[in-house]
Design a protein around this motif. Sequence first.
Motif, short mmCIF file in Angstrom:
data_model
loop_
_atom_site.label_atom_id
_atom_site.label_comp_id
_atom_site.label_asym_id
_atom_site.label_seq_id
_atom_site.Cartn_x
_atom_site.Cartn_y
_atom_site.Cartn_z
N ILE B 258 0.66 -2.75 15.01
CA ILE B 258 0.41 -3.22 13.50
C ILE B 258 0.92 -3.22 12.28
O ILE B 258 1.43 -1.50 12.42
CB ILE B 258 -1.84 -3.07 13.38
CG1 ILE B 258 -1.95 -3.30 14.22
CG2 ILE B 258 -1.81 -3.79 12.37
CD1 ILE B 258 -3.49 -3.63 14.35
N VAL B 259 1.58 -3.65 11.90
CA VAL B 259 2.07 -3.40 9.89
C VAL B 259 1.24 -3.94 9.23
O VAL B 259 0.75 -5.59 9.82
CB VAL B 259 3.62 -4.04 10.19
CG1 VAL B 259 3.82 -4.02 9.11
CG2 VAL B 259 4.86 -3.00 11.41
N ALA B 260 1.04 -3.08 7.62
CA ALA B 260 0.55 -3.83 7.22
C ALA B 260 0.85 -4.00 5.97
O ALA B 260 2.35 -3.37 5.62
CB ALA B 260 -0.80 -2.66 6.10
N GLY B 261 0.68 -5.36 5.22
CA GLY B 261 2.04 -5.95 4.07
C GLY B 261 1.35 -5.20 3.00
O GLY B 261 2.21 -5.33 1.80
N ASP B 262 0.88 -3.79 2.30
CA ASP B 262 0.65 -3.82 1.32
C ASP B 262 0.17 -1.89 2.03
O ASP B 262 -0.42 -2.09 3.27
CB ASP B 262 -0.99 -4.25 0.57
CG ASP B 262 -0.42 -4.85 -0.53
OD1 ASP B 262 0.94 -5.73 -0.81
OD2 ASP B 262 -1.37 -6.11 -0.01
#
Lengths: 342, 342
Positions: B258-262
């Motif tokens: 999972i990669v978070a955009g902020d």
Amino acid sequence: MGAVSYALNGRPGVSPETRQRIIDIANDLGWRPSVAARSLSGSRAHSVGLIIARSADTLGVEPFFMRFIAGLERELSAQRIGLLLQIVEDHRTAIEAMRLWWAERRVDGMVVTDLWAQDDRIPVIEELRVPAILAGRDRAGTGLPAVWTDDEAAVVAAVDYLVALGHRRIARVAGLPVLNHTQLRIEAFNRAMAAHGLPGPDIVETDYTWEEGARATRALLSRRDRPTAVIFDNDLMAVAALNVAQEMGVAVPGELSIVAGDDSQLCVLVHPGLTALSWDIQAYGAHTARALLELIDGGRATSLQEPAATLMVRGSTAAAPRLTRRRGGPDPGRGGPPSGPR
Amino acid sequence: MGAVSYALNGRPGVSPETRQRIIDIANDLGWRPSVAARSLSGSRAHSVGLIIARSADTLGVEPFFMRFIAGLERELSAQRIGLLLQIVEDHRTAIEAMRLWWAERRVDGMVVTDLWAQDDRIPVIEELRVPAILAGRDRAGTGLPAVWTDDEAAVVAAVDYLVALGHRRIARVAGLPVLNHTQLRIEAFNRAMAAHGLPGPDIVETDYTWEEGARATRALLSRRDRPTAVIFDNDLMAVAALNVAQEMGVAVPGELSIVAGDDSQLCVLVHPGLTALSWDIQAYGAHTARALLELIDGGRATSLQEPAATLMVRGSTAAAPRLTRRRGGPDPGRGGPPSGPR
DNA sequence: CTGAAAGCGCTTACAG
DNA sequence: CTGAAAGCGCTTACAG
């Protein structure tokens, strides 16, 4: 020019037709009286100020302020009053900003949040004689009106609920000890515990940050007779506690019940959802704004009490471990090992 | 009176001694010129405005704005410029508020955030000729200066990293499709995937809320050939995804990266910590304020590019499942069953 | 009800 | 360098 002023400000002295005509023309032209000119002649800034003394990083994840501000705003913009916002690091800077705003007549009044038990801002407000509302408990000896909620009742409700679930070792992870309401809540906690004949004060003080919430939880869970329930002073620390419990293999709510001191989307975000003390912060902001406007308009300074927070029960609280049966009882949940590298 | 004005505003026409004496006296008395009077004679409001069009609840958990505002503030208060804040529900109300502020001469300029691809506010800003800075990409055809960051580069960096980890089925959960930068990021994502010869667009659009983040994740994880990595457009949805993964027994990062955009404290709060696209939002705010002040002071309208976000790698990303060995490889983590009732 | 005038507290040319 | 005066755009008594 005079008639225009009378017409637009709803004062007598113009015929209804003239008034309407003036209003129509103003609307057509998109013309509104300049605030600067109005301020100068009316000696009203038509703005109120809010100075928040917190670091930007913790403010970001602290849901309180945006909702509070939105509440203030709702009321202020309806009355065409501007909200001037300043974010500062400490009370010294906050006081400087207050003095400046007032000297420049930028604001007609201010909202004071995050009251300290011993608060340097209060004497300055009194010296300046700036209309101000305390968002928090009223301060004896000052005439400053306050808009507040019954923190004690909320804490007592949380303790009562946990006791009813069979918990006896209940700890509290408190927020900044300098804050007035932190102290009130601590006292309420102690009284509630005593009322149930439960072991004396078990309170850790923190600065509300996630880091200290995690540290406090680790310390509590490392004890021989660790608590079976912990009440946190905000939601951030409660979420941190959830992680620490997972990290230490302590099941929530099976072995540990967690109550968050504020309710926000954060409490729903996590798993299990956090039982939290919930109240309407936007309404709080709106009522605070209304009280301030009344104060500015020369009305008496009336304090106002909001409904106390109520317990919003979610998955993070359950019957105390000793009382829990393996089958048939309320599902205590399962903890499991930490789910990833740290 | 004239001399006082010259002295305090640092203009020539007073002897150094007189100037100093005047300044000293002003300080002793705590006297500052009234903004209203200064505004009226100088035709400057000495304030700028920020109108945020979002609901209070999502604003609360959205760390972006408080940090952005703190950054604006830092620059503005240093120049004695006030920040007028308004929170509204939609663009219609935002436009009304803009018109009113400008008509009343409450502000000298405005900061525009959350730009839509098709944004009704832009023509109004041009009609009003109010100095305004776009916090986001500049808009062709308008002379409005923008302060922006390279969203595309950030998205590409995230995709490249995931591909390097062996991921091939990468999905993207995007934010509000009406937002300009959402579209830019989607295009960048598609290009990056194509550049690696990976399967076509796999994008879900949402409104940035936790609920839609959770729903999108459930849908993605319910597929036969579910993605092994998902990039979310903000941190809130990424946290929601973490919960859904846990609920569905999908290990993060073992089976899902999972990669978070902020990046915000939220990403550190959860477990495992979220790999995120990180950049300095406070600096962004400060630079935006500086650009606006330059624009107001008649300087040319210069756009400004911030450094692109960089990937802050935490525990939520790992090598793709197929390539992972049970022992010896990077720890894929363990998922385990959901840890509580839902 | 309408019109002419003072005044709010500054800034800024304009004479001395 | 200093002092007297106009003017910014409103509001508000005050005559007519």
